[in-house]
Design a protein around this motif. Structure first.
Motif, PDB file in Angstrom:
ATOM      1  N   LEU A  24       0.821  -1.210   0.000  1.00  0.00           N
ATOM      2  CA  LEU A  24       0.000   0.000   0.000  1.00  0.00           C
ATOM      3  C   LEU A  24       0.856   1.262   0.000  1.00  0.00           C
ATOM      4  CD1 LEU A  24      -2.838  -0.863   2.554  1.00  0.00           C
ATOM      5  CD2 LEU A  24      -3.141  -0.329   0.126  1.00  0.00           C
ATOM      6  N   LEU A  28       0.950   1.609  -3.953  1.00  0.00           N
ATOM      7  CA  LEU A  28      -0.445   1.992  -4.174  1.00  0.00           C
ATOM      8  C   LEU A  28      -0.822   3.321  -3.530  1.00  0.00           C
ATOM      9  CD1 LEU A  28      -2.116  -1.506  -3.609  1.00  0.00           C
ATOM     10  CD2 LEU A  28      -1.374  -0.462  -5.767  1.00  0.00           C
ATOM     11  N   THR A  31      -2.762   5.658  -5.773  1.00  0.00           N
ATOM     12  CA  THR A  31      -3.862   5.033  -6.514  1.00  0.00           C
ATOM     13  C   THR A  31      -5.170   5.201  -5.736  1.00  0.00           C
ATOM     14  OG1 THR A  31      -3.684   2.873  -5.448  1.00  0.00           O
ATOM     15  CG2 THR A  31      -2.248   3.286  -7.376  1.00  0.00           C
ATOM     16  N   ARG A  33      -6.973   3.012  -4.434  1.00  0.00           N
ATOM     17  CA  ARG A  33      -6.917   2.135  -3.249  1.00  0.00           C
ATOM     18  C   ARG A  33      -6.139   2.795  -2.107  1.00  0.00           C
ATOM     19  NH1 ARG A  33      -9.126  -2.775  -1.631  1.00  0.00           N
ATOM     20  NH2 ARG A  33      -7.653  -3.896  -0.368  1.00  0.00           N
ATOM     21  N   THR A  37      -7.664   4.074   1.413  1.00  0.00           N
ATOM     22  CA  THR A  37      -7.161   3.423   2.625  1.00  0.00           C
ATOM     23  C   THR A  37      -6.659   4.437   3.629  1.00  0.00           C
ATOM     24  OG1 THR A  37      -6.553   1.441   1.391  1.00  0.00           O
ATOM     25  CG2 THR A  37      -5.475   1.770   3.514  1.00  0.00           C
TER      26      THR A  37
END
Length: 125
Positions: A24, A28, A31, A33, A37
């Motif tokens: 993450l 990511l 992104t 996501r 998050t």
């Protein structure tokens, strides 16, 4: 089920969680996501991407230490890296977001308790 399987499973789950956090934070972060998050704006995520990658790398080191402890069976090694996760989780909960305690520190506390109580070498005859 073998009682020594529970601490190994708990340590493995904490290690896998930190691999997920590595992904993450390192790959990511910017992104959809990563934005969802960590509740980030695209601008903040872009500006802080290198810092997040650094955090992700540290989470990878925590996971590597836990996996090494599992591979060698070294109880002290597992407890050291679980303690590192607990400290990081408590610090994150106090300085960033309280739910980090439940996401990061609490699973490591449970794993450490299982290691302390169940991950013992059998008595020598």
């Amino acid at each position: 089920m073998n009682k020594q399987l529970w601490p190994r499973l708990a340590v493995a789950l904490v290690a896998l969680e930190h691999i997920y956090i590595l992904v993450l934070e390192m790959f990511l972060w910017t992104t959809p996501r990563g934005l969802a998050t960590f509740n980030l704006t695209p601008e903040f995520a872009q500006a802080s991407a290198s810092l997040a990658a650094n955090q992700g790398l540290y989470n990878g080191f925590l996971a590597a230490g836990l996996f090494w402890g599992l591979a060698t069976g070294d109880r002290t090694f597992k407890l050291f890296f679980l303690a590192c996760v607990i400290v990081a989780g408590v610090f994150g909960a106090v300085t960033a977001l309280p739910k980090i305690f439940f996401i990061q520190a609490l699973p490591a506390i449970v794993a450490a308790a299982l290691v302390l109580w169940l991950d013992r070498k059998p008595a020598q005859a």
